[in-house]
Motif scaffolding. Structure first.
Motif, PDB file in Angstrom:
ATOM      1  N   VAL A 187      83.279 -34.623  43.922  1.00 35.96           N
ATOM      2  CA  VAL A 187      84.651 -33.964  43.548  1.00 35.96           C
ATOM      3  C   VAL A 187      84.448 -33.822  41.705  1.00 35.96           C
ATOM      4  CG1 VAL A 187      87.111 -34.312  42.257  1.00 35.96           C
ATOM      5  CG2 VAL A 187      86.526 -35.555  44.331  1.00 35.96           C
ATOM      6  N   ASP A 188      84.105 -35.158  41.259  1.00 39.14           N
ATOM      7  CA  ASP A 188      83.053 -34.979  39.442  1.00 39.14           C
ATOM      8  C   ASP A 188      81.880 -33.129  39.513  1.00 39.14           C
ATOM      9  OD1 ASP A 188      85.442 -36.853  38.602  1.00 39.14           O
ATOM     10  OD2 ASP A 188      83.758 -37.943  38.541  1.00 39.14           O
ATOM     11  N   LEU A 189      80.835 -33.828  40.296  1.00 37.46           N
ATOM     12  CA  LEU A 189      79.808 -32.903  40.587  1.00 37.46           C
ATOM     13  C   LEU A 189      80.666 -31.173  40.759  1.00 37.46           C
ATOM     14  CD1 LEU A 189      77.338 -34.583  42.785  1.00 37.46           C
ATOM     15  CD2 LEU A 189      76.847 -34.228  40.123  1.00 37.46           C
ATOM     16  N   LEU A 325      74.357 -30.748  32.185  1.00 41.97           N
ATOM     17  CA  LEU A 325      74.052 -32.122  31.771  1.00 41.97           C
ATOM     18  C   LEU A 325      74.776 -33.456  32.764  1.00 41.97           C
ATOM     19  CD1 LEU A 325      73.133 -31.969  28.466  1.00 41.97           C
ATOM     20  CD2 LEU A 325      71.079 -33.389  30.552  1.00 41.97           C
ATOM     21  N   ALA A 326      75.927 -33.008  32.647  1.00 42.62           N
ATOM     22  CA  ALA A 326      77.255 -33.672  33.489  1.00 42.62           C
ATOM     23  C   ALA A 326      77.052 -33.836  34.602  1.00 42.62           C
ATOM     24  CB  ALA A 326      78.504 -33.206  32.611  1.00 42.62           C
ATOM     25  N   LEU A 327      76.471 -32.611  35.626  1.00 44.48           N
ATOM     26  CA  LEU A 327      76.400 -32.671  36.616  1.00 44.48           C
ATOM     27  C   LEU A 327      74.886 -33.773  36.681  1.00 44.48           C
ATOM     28  CD1 LEU A 327      75.627 -29.073  37.823  1.00 44.48           C
ATOM     29  CD2 LEU A 327      77.197 -30.731  38.853  1.00 44.48           C
ATOM     30  N   ILE A 332      72.964 -38.629  39.538  1.00 41.85           N
ATOM     31  CA  ILE A 332      72.371 -40.327  38.869  1.00 41.85           C
ATOM     32  C   ILE A 332      73.147 -41.158  39.769  1.00 41.85           C
ATOM     33  CG2 ILE A 332      71.429 -41.848  37.273  1.00 41.85           C
ATOM     34  CD1 ILE A 332      70.286 -39.156  35.577  1.00 41.85           C
ATOM     35  N   GLU A 333      74.577 -41.235  39.116  1.00 40.26           N
ATOM     36  CA  GLU A 333      75.565 -41.949  39.372  1.00 40.26           C
ATOM     37  C   GLU A 333      76.056 -42.281  41.143  1.00 40.26           C
ATOM     38  OE1 GLU A 333      80.367 -42.791  38.387  1.00 40.26           O
ATOM     39  OE2 GLU A 333      79.171 -41.512  37.084  1.00 40.26           O
TER      40      GLU A 333
END
Length: 543
Positions: A187-189, A325-327, A332-333
């Protein structure tokens, strides 16, 4: 030194307020359904840069397509939790069995038995821990003509609760729980991806806006050039009539008019194409084969605001705001979760299972029962209830029995090749994601450096183009004076006029490059949405 040039707009303009509709043309149903105001007056779409961006986000089908990805990711996340939905189960049936017998005990008869059985309960998975549970109730009614069966009908009932918990493989890392965690990151992605692509849409809208301004300016230059060439024909024709110039010079002037008419036709076609491109971007389904609309770009300040750009400061902004960058960090997470789950899969299976249950019995003395000690009918069993129904809830009293178990389940795979190789692959994917983050950081630095350099070059290019235009205007003026005194020819004047048109075209391109560089810098810094006061969460909603 003052760096003022006419006909430019500062690219940092905030989004303008919506303009009310006045005599809006007929729209297709899909456009009318959105019920959003269009700044159209008498067939002319009045657009500021802010209007263009606002309408692109509201109406563009490209943006509408982007909105589905975050919504689908949320549905995937909700679906992942569906693995933990409790399940109600049940089964039941009827069995009629007849068996011929020849026995001293049973006698010579057809042994008959009728069974009604049923079971129902609740089962499911336990979140986080990775275990499972099951609670069920079962019942049966048996009717028989057996001489050794003391009860007929005979009622059986029982309930059983079971919990199974992993101690090694599957503890905190069950497949269902891993999917829940990765889909939450998904969802965040998807939201960060939407933000990144929305930035690209805003950038493309701005570029289309400045491309239209450049095309309109080029068309005006072509019109002015044609007017100049026609005035030169009139002047040359008058000179020919009094015998000052020859017919050849008149023909040269006429050829100049024809060439500039061709240039104007081409400039008008380019302007219409750029108008359609902008209309398609900002109005979505409004553009139809017979759409007759023109666009008027209203943002035209009188001078450029020179922006001093620090590559270091711009890079710092980019590192804090770029959604790419957040992507990369979210990826990585996700890979870390998958690597941890793959690592857990290498462990042996060691589960603990606990159960607790209770069974009850009731029934009536069978009329076929034979007491072999007396040879008479069987006597009722005092501790067994004669029957069970809604008025008699003693099924689990006298004839009931409790049971519980605790056991362990151990399974050790030999070789375990699949789990080992899947874990190695997960580690490689994690390293790939970490390398990808470094690559994104490096590309951001490169983007910011390039955008800052292009902005400085664009400002210098405008100054050079401005000087070139001033020089071309002076040369044309001097050549006209020479023509008036008979020291030049229409061909020479047309050549000087072409030099001026070329200088004006260079200035138009330099102005467009300046605005594109402003847009590119804001995109590289990740501030392009902030400049237009765009809230990503509001833009995500389907129209």
């Amino acid at each position: 030194m003052r760096r003022a040039v006419a006909g430019l707009v500062v690219a940092c303009l905030a989004a303008a307020s919506p303009v009310a509709i006045a005599a809006e043309p007929k729209q297709p149903a899909s456009a009318r359904a959105s019920n959003l105001p269009l700044p159209i007056h008498d067939g002319v779409l009045q657009l500021s840069l802010g209007d263009a961006v606002r309408l692109a986000i509201q109406r563009s089908l490209d943006v509408e397509l982007l909105r589905f990805d975050p919504l689908e990711a949320k549905e995937d996340y909700g679906a992942a939790w569906g693995a933990y939905d409790p399940q109600i189960y049940g089964n039941g049936g009827y069995n009629n069995l007849e068996t011929p017998t020849a026995s001293q005990i049973l006698g010579t008869l057809i042994l008959g038995q009728k069974d009604w059985t049923g079971e129902a309960g609740l089962r499911g998975l336990i979140p986080w821990l990775g275990g499972s549970y099951q609670v069920g109730y079962s019942g049966a009614e048996i009717i028989t003509n057996s001489r050794i069966s003391q009860l007929s009908p005979e009622f059986h009932a029982g309930y059983l609760a079971q919990v199974q918990l992993p101690l090694l493989r599957g503890l905190f890392w069950s497949p269902a729980w891993t999917i829940v965690r990765t889909s939450r990151i998904g969802v965040d992605l998807s939201q960060r991806q939407f933000e990144s692509e929305l930035m690209d849409v805003v950038r493309n809208t701005e570029d289309a806006y400045w491309a239209l301004i450049a095309a309109q300016d080029a068309r005006r230059v072509a019109e002015k050039s044609l007017e100049t060439a026609k005035a030169l024909i009139d002047q040359t024709q008058a000179q020919f009539e009094v015998g000052v110039v020859s017919k050849v010079e008149v023909v040269q002037a006429e050829a100049g008019v024809a060439d500039r008419e061709f240039n104007l036709i081409r400039a008008q076609a380019v302007e219409r194409n750029t108008q359609d491109a902008l209309i398609d971007t900002v109005l979505g389904p409004y553009l139809e084969p017979d759409t007759d609309i023109s666009v008027s770009a209203t943002d035209r300040p009188e001078e450029i605001t020179v922006r001093e750009v620090s590559a270091a400061a711009a890079t710092e902004h980019a590192m804090a705001r770029r959604p790419e960058l957040a992507l990369a960090r979210k990826e990585i997470e996700r890979r870390k979760i998958e690597e941890a789950a793959a690592s857990n899969d290498r462990l042996p299976q060691l589960d603990v299972v606990g159960t607790y249950g209770k069974a009850g019995l009731s029934g009536r003395t069978s009329p076929s029962c034979l007491d072999f000690t007396t040879g008479g009918a069987c006597t009722p069993i005092p501790q067994i209830p004669p029957r069970w129904d809604d008025s008699n809830d003693h099924l689990f009293d006298g004839g009931s029995a409790e049971s519980y178990t605790v056991q362990g389940i151990l399974s050790i795979p030999l070789g375990n090749n699949t789990a080992r190789h899947e874990h190695d692959k997960a580690q490689l994917e994690l390293r790939r994601a970490e390398t990808s983050l470094k690559r994104v950081e490096q590309s951001i630095v490169s983007d910011v450096r390039r955008a800052a350099r292009n902005l400085r070059s664009a400002v210098e290019g405008i100054e050079a183009a401005d000087r070139g235009q001033v020089a071309a205007e002076e040369q044309l003026r001097a050549e006209r004076i020479r023509l008036e005194h008979g020291e030049s020819t229409p061909f020479d004047v047309l050549q000087r006029e072409e030099d001026l048109v070329r200088a004006q075209a260079q200035k138009i391109l330099a102005e467009q490059a300046y605005h594109n560089a402003i847009t590119a810098l804001d995109r590289a810094q990740g501030t392009i949405l902030e400049r237009h006061d765009i809230v990503v969460e509001e833009a995500e909603s389907l129209r």
